[in-house]
Scaffold this motif. Sequence first.
Motif, mmCIF file in Angstrom:
data_model
loop_
_atom_site.group_PDB
_atom_site.id
_atom_site.type_symbol
_atom_site.label_atom_id
_atom_site.label_comp_id
_atom_site.label_asym_id
_atom_site.label_seq_id
_atom_site.Cartn_x
_atom_site.Cartn_y
_atom_site.Cartn_z
ATOM 1 N N GLN A 422 0.563 -0.751 -0.135
ATOM 2 C CA GLN A 422 0.213 -0.004 0.182
ATOM 3 C C GLN A 422 1.398 1.202 0.083
ATOM 4 O O GLN A 422 0.329 2.412 -0.836
ATOM 5 C CB GLN A 422 -0.613 -0.247 1.117
ATOM 6 N N ILE A 423 2.098 1.287 0.832
ATOM 7 C CA ILE A 423 2.256 2.205 1.101
ATOM 8 C C ILE A 423 3.448 2.540 -0.098
ATOM 9 O O ILE A 423 3.831 3.856 -0.873
ATOM 10 C CB ILE A 423 3.918 2.497 2.210
ATOM 11 N N LEU A 424 3.694 1.458 -0.791
ATOM 12 C CA LEU A 424 4.707 2.187 -2.318
ATOM 13 C C LEU A 424 3.880 2.624 -3.273
ATOM 14 O O LEU A 424 4.355 3.385 -4.290
ATOM 15 C CB LEU A 424 4.945 0.200 -3.006
ATOM 16 N N ASP A 425 2.253 1.938 -3.127
ATOM 17 C CA ASP A 425 1.266 2.598 -3.969
ATOM 18 C C ASP A 425 1.339 3.604 -4.189
ATOM 19 O O ASP A 425 0.965 4.158 -4.777
ATOM 20 C CB ASP A 425 -0.411 1.494 -4.149
ATOM 21 N N VAL A 426 1.292 4.164 -2.524
ATOM 22 C CA VAL A 426 0.623 5.654 -2.466
ATOM 23 C C VAL A 426 2.497 6.248 -3.216
ATOM 24 O O VAL A 426 1.600 6.991 -4.237
ATOM 25 C CB VAL A 426 0.670 5.440 -1.205
ATOM 26 N N ALA A 427 2.920 6.148 -2.799
ATOM 27 C CA ALA A 427 4.566 6.319 -3.445
ATOM 28 C C ALA A 427 3.952 6.516 -5.066
ATOM 29 O O ALA A 427 4.646 7.706 -5.777
ATOM 30 C CB ALA A 427 5.330 5.573 -3.007
ATOM 31 N N PHE A 535 -9.665 13.005 2.346
ATOM 32 C CA PHE A 535 -9.000 12.369 1.162
ATOM 33 C C PHE A 535 -7.718 12.403 1.359
ATOM 34 O O PHE A 535 -6.650 12.097 0.268
ATOM 35 C CB PHE A 535 -9.754 12.800 -0.001
ATOM 36 N N GLN A 536 -7.046 13.110 2.714
ATOM 37 C CA GLN A 536 -5.949 13.604 2.388
ATOM 38 C C GLN A 536 -5.422 11.858 2.702
ATOM 39 O O GLN A 536 -5.171 10.884 3.296
ATOM 40 C CB GLN A 536 -5.679 15.129 3.543
ATOM 41 N N LYS A 537 -3.442 11.777 2.715
ATOM 42 C CA LYS A 537 -2.485 10.978 3.382
ATOM 43 C C LYS A 537 -2.834 11.369 4.397
ATOM 44 O O LYS A 537 -2.673 12.106 5.117
ATOM 45 C CB LYS A 537 -1.310 11.180 2.175
ATOM 46 N N PHE A 538 -2.418 9.652 4.835
ATOM 47 C CA PHE A 538 -2.345 9.277 6.605
ATOM 48 C C PHE A 538 -3.503 10.564 8.223
ATOM 49 O O PHE A 538 -2.482 10.775 9.005
ATOM 50 C CB PHE A 538 -0.408 9.817 6.570
ATOM 51 N N LEU A 554 -4.216 5.523 5.114
ATOM 52 C CA LEU A 554 -4.176 5.355 3.076
ATOM 53 C C LEU A 554 -5.347 5.487 2.943
ATOM 54 O O LEU A 554 -5.039 5.991 1.265
ATOM 55 C CB LEU A 554 -2.865 4.175 3.028
ATOM 56 N N GLY A 555 -6.410 4.251 3.269
ATOM 57 C CA GLY A 555 -7.135 3.912 2.626
ATOM 58 C C GLY A 555 -8.300 4.820 0.897
ATOM 59 O O GLY A 555 -8.344 4.689 0.337
ATOM 60 N N LEU A 556 -8.731 6.006 2.348
ATOM 61 C CA LEU A 556 -9.015 6.129 1.872
ATOM 62 C C LEU A 556 -8.560 7.550 0.113
ATOM 63 O O LEU A 556 -8.797 7.608 -1.014
ATOM 64 C CB LEU A 556 -9.588 7.544 2.592
ATOM 65 N N TYR A 557 -6.835 7.832 0.641
ATOM 66 C CA TYR A 557 -6.165 8.628 -0.279
ATOM 67 C C TYR A 557 -6.419 7.463 -1.567
ATOM 68 O O TYR A 557 -6.548 8.298 -2.443
ATOM 69 C CB TYR A 557 -5.457 8.612 0.755
ATOM 70 N N MET A 558 -5.945 6.421 -1.186
ATOM 71 C CA MET A 558 -5.350 5.916 -2.766
ATOM 72 C C MET A 558 -7.029 5.433 -2.801
ATOM 73 O O MET A 558 -7.098 5.373 -4.442
ATOM 74 C CB MET A 558 -5.185 4.145 -1.953
ATOM 75 N N ALA A 559 -7.760 5.688 -2.456
ATOM 76 C CA ALA A 559 -8.939 4.733 -3.096
ATOM 77 C C ALA A 559 -9.545 6.274 -3.712
ATOM 78 O O ALA A 559 -10.086 6.026 -5.010
ATOM 79 C CB ALA A 559 -10.719 5.003 -1.952
ATOM 80 N N LYS A 560 -9.455 7.344 -3.608
ATOM 81 C CA LYS A 560 -9.621 8.615 -4.181
ATOM 82 C C LYS A 560 -8.844 8.125 -5.341
ATOM 83 O O LYS A 560 -9.210 8.742 -6.522
ATOM 84 C CB LYS A 560 -9.195 9.704 -3.336
ATOM 85 N N LYS A 561 -7.615 8.835 -5.289
ATOM 86 C CA LYS A 561 -6.407 8.311 -5.910
ATOM 87 C C LYS A 561 -6.882 7.480 -7.761
ATOM 88 O O LYS A 561 -6.648 8.107 -9.060
ATOM 89 C CB LYS A 561 -4.667 7.786 -5.500
ATOM 90 N N ILE A 562 -7.268 6.091 -6.757
ATOM 91 C CA ILE A 562 -7.623 5.215 -8.041
ATOM 92 C C ILE A 562 -8.702 5.226 -8.713
ATOM 93 O O ILE A 562 -8.761 5.501 -9.987
ATOM 94 C CB ILE A 562 -7.831 3.752 -6.964
ATOM 95 N N VAL A 563 -9.751 5.728 -7.802
ATOM 96 C CA VAL A 563 -10.971 6.179 -8.826
ATOM 97 C C VAL A 563 -10.921 7.345 -9.494
ATOM 98 O O VAL A 563 -11.526 7.534 -10.857
ATOM 99 C CB VAL A 563 -12.434 6.785 -7.812
ATOM 100 N N ASP A 564 -9.568 8.844 -8.968
ATOM 101 C CA ASP A 564 -9.278 9.665 -10.236
ATOM 102 C C ASP A 564 -8.447 8.939 -11.455
ATOM 103 O O ASP A 564 -9.391 9.138 -12.583
ATOM 104 C CB ASP A 564 -8.657 10.100 -9.212
ATOM 105 N N LEU A 565 -7.896 8.307 -11.460
ATOM 106 C CA LEU A 565 -7.070 7.193 -12.724
ATOM 107 C C LEU A 565 -8.029 6.931 -13.138
ATOM 108 O O LEU A 565 -7.738 6.685 -13.866
ATOM 109 C CB LEU A 565 -6.251 6.398 -12.004
ATOM 110 N N HIS A 566 -9.127 6.691 -13.100
ATOM 111 C CA HIS A 566 -9.820 5.793 -13.738
ATOM 112 C C HIS A 566 -10.986 6.829 -14.212
ATOM 113 O O HIS A 566 -11.826 6.748 -14.779
ATOM 114 C CB HIS A 566 -11.284 4.611 -13.229
ATOM 115 N N GLY A 567 -11.156 7.634 -14.244
ATOM 116 C CA GLY A 567 -11.669 9.087 -14.616
ATOM 117 C C GLY A 567 -12.701 9.322 -13.857
ATOM 118 O O GLY A 567 -13.773 10.416 -14.895
ATOM 119 N N GLY A 568 -12.706 8.757 -12.717
ATOM 120 C CA GLY A 568 -13.981 8.538 -11.898
ATOM 121 C C GLY A 568 -14.590 10.201 -10.854
ATOM 122 O O GLY A 568 -13.164 10.675 -10.877
ATOM 123 N N ASP A 569 -15.416 9.359 -10.371
ATOM 124 C CA ASP A 569 -15.279 10.905 -8.993
ATOM 125 C C ASP A 569 -15.580 9.910 -7.465
ATOM 126 O O ASP A 569 -16.528 9.324 -7.349
ATOM 127 C CB ASP A 569 -16.080 11.503 -9.179
#
Lengths: 590, 130
Positions: A422-427, A535-538, A554-569
Amino acid sequence: MSIRYKTALVFLSIGLIPFLAVGMLVFLDFQTALRNNAFRHLEAVTSLQEERVNDLVAVYALGAAYVSEQPAVRHAVQDYLHDPATNKDRLHGALMTAESGGPYAKVAPFQELAVTDTEGLVLDSTDTAQIGIRMPVVPRSQLAEIYRDGKGVHLRFSTPMAYDDKVLAKLYLTISAQSLFAITSNRTGLGESGETFLVKRFDTNKGIFVTPLRFDSSAAFSRKISLAQANRPSAQAVLERDETFTSGAVSYRNQPVIAVTRYMPQAGIGVVGQIDEYEVYGPIQQLATQVVVFAALLVLFTVFVSSFMAELFVRPILLLAGAADKLRHGDFSTRAKVRSQDELGQLGHTFNNMAEDLEKQDQAKSDVIALISHQLRTPVTAVKGFVSLVLQDERHKLTPDETKMLKLAFDENEKLNILITQILDVAHADSGKLALKEQPTDLAKLTHKVVHEHEATLRLRQQAIEFTPPTGSFQTVVDPEKIGFVIGNLITNASKYSPAGSKVVVAMGHSKNHLWIKVTDTGLGISDADKRKLFQKFSRIENPKREIAEGMGLGLYMAKKIVDLHGGDLTVSSRENHGSSFTIELPTKE
Amino acid sequence: MARILVIEDYENLRLIYKTALINAGYDVDVSSDGLEALEVVKTHEPDLILLDLLLPHMGGLEFLRAFDLTKHQHTAVVVFSNLYSPNLLEEAKKLGVKYYLTKSDFTPQEMIDFVTKALAESKPAENAGK
């Protein structure tokens, strides 16, 4: 109020106020100048007319005296007075000769010549119809009367005839008023509305116009003047007043006028010179129109220039504000496109340097995290390997307890492994390296699977989870592993922050170009302050029941990042102590 | 039996993979960096190389360039690293690598299952013959 409006206001006041002030001054000055000018002109014209009328009256009064001094007339009258019966024809002959062929008549023709006694009774006349009528009696050689008959308006002059210093008779000479009309009908220099005319008293309460009026040619000796009105120049002239009306005067046409009145005592006639205010102030109306048009142009010009100026100031500021906002949302690669060589350009430059520093620091931080995580992974991998080898080794039988403990060790090591991942994914996500492995996926099936995986955990917490698989196609292209992680993360959070006995509801559906998945709980809810950093880190919402495994924030931060990367919200709505609702929106893709 | 070359600088991991592969019946060579591996391949041509990327002296990708897969058509390479990077993945693909795995995701048994599968894919005829 925005800078645009402020600038426009400043420019308008700079441009318009002096212009209007100067305009007002010019306007007032111009008005005074016009009035004075018009008034002086009117005064000069009126005085000139007065002089002409006086001259005319004087010439004919003198003419009457001259005729009375003709020997033929003088002797005929003397003889008639001595013996009327014998000399009647002789007198008539003398008068007829004087009227038609006398030396004076050749210079200034007249219409009638009459002789009266000292009381004005007509003894003889060239117009025999007049004999026996009474004429107005005046003492000197002067205008005796102005009158109107069927043939027109006439002036009658009278002169005394004295014999041995004793007045025994009077001579009356009558002329057409045309020569008088000729004077007032000359309107040179009086414009479109100006005129001069003569008035005299008619009776106690009334005056009468002597000459035709510019706008009433039949007024001569027929149109009356009421003397009760103080603002009527004609009335004031009848009342023998020399007045000047610069404002407030009203003409016989009920038009506002400026006017001058002069009274001529010898003739008993008043002269009025007047001109419509409208005409006098005509140029000022024109000026006013020009001022208004010019002011309107000035306003347009000012608005144009000020908006241009405002644009100069506002554009870089808006650019900076936009860049700062992006920076605030974590886009450290943003730069302000402010290139002007002024203070704003300097600010933009400083801002860009700051953004660059932030970007470098963020990159350095991500690099360090990535390196540390990588270093951590290696021993974790080794532990995983060794434990697996021991568990799989069929040559040595392990006791059930040993197997159980080794399996627990393996699981704990796996938790550590997941955390590091997870930490690596965040980085990686921070440095834009989070890679999606997208493939066609049925979101309904994926959601169902994730819900199913969490049922046991929630049951342990005495919580229920509700999900009704929807009908219809939820086929789209996503990274199923990462989206599964997002859904799972939302379910885990919902459970963590809700009391025992509560229920987590997972729902999904279509909207226009999107599929949505909604996870709703009836738990603690989220305060507005917490919502901002959700949705902020840590970041982690304070929770007395916090658990260690998911405790990285990191959960929601990553969740948001992932959804953003999909072009969603990924959005949240929540009321404190009433629960929260998280919605994943994903675009539908083929 | 197929010959596997494990290139791994971390001693304990080397031990794990070697043990597991030998238990599974493979012939195993091990090296701790790229230079050493280049020496090994001179005498033992491997059927499959389990390649770590971060290595002392000579890194995994450098080794691949020197080894040159075009000259070793029968050798399959599985990049087996804890370093995840799309850039390195691209680079490895260009050098002819078909498999790119994260070490920490795999137990030894899972690794062996994968290796077996990879070997079957890369040399179906040869393996079918044995």
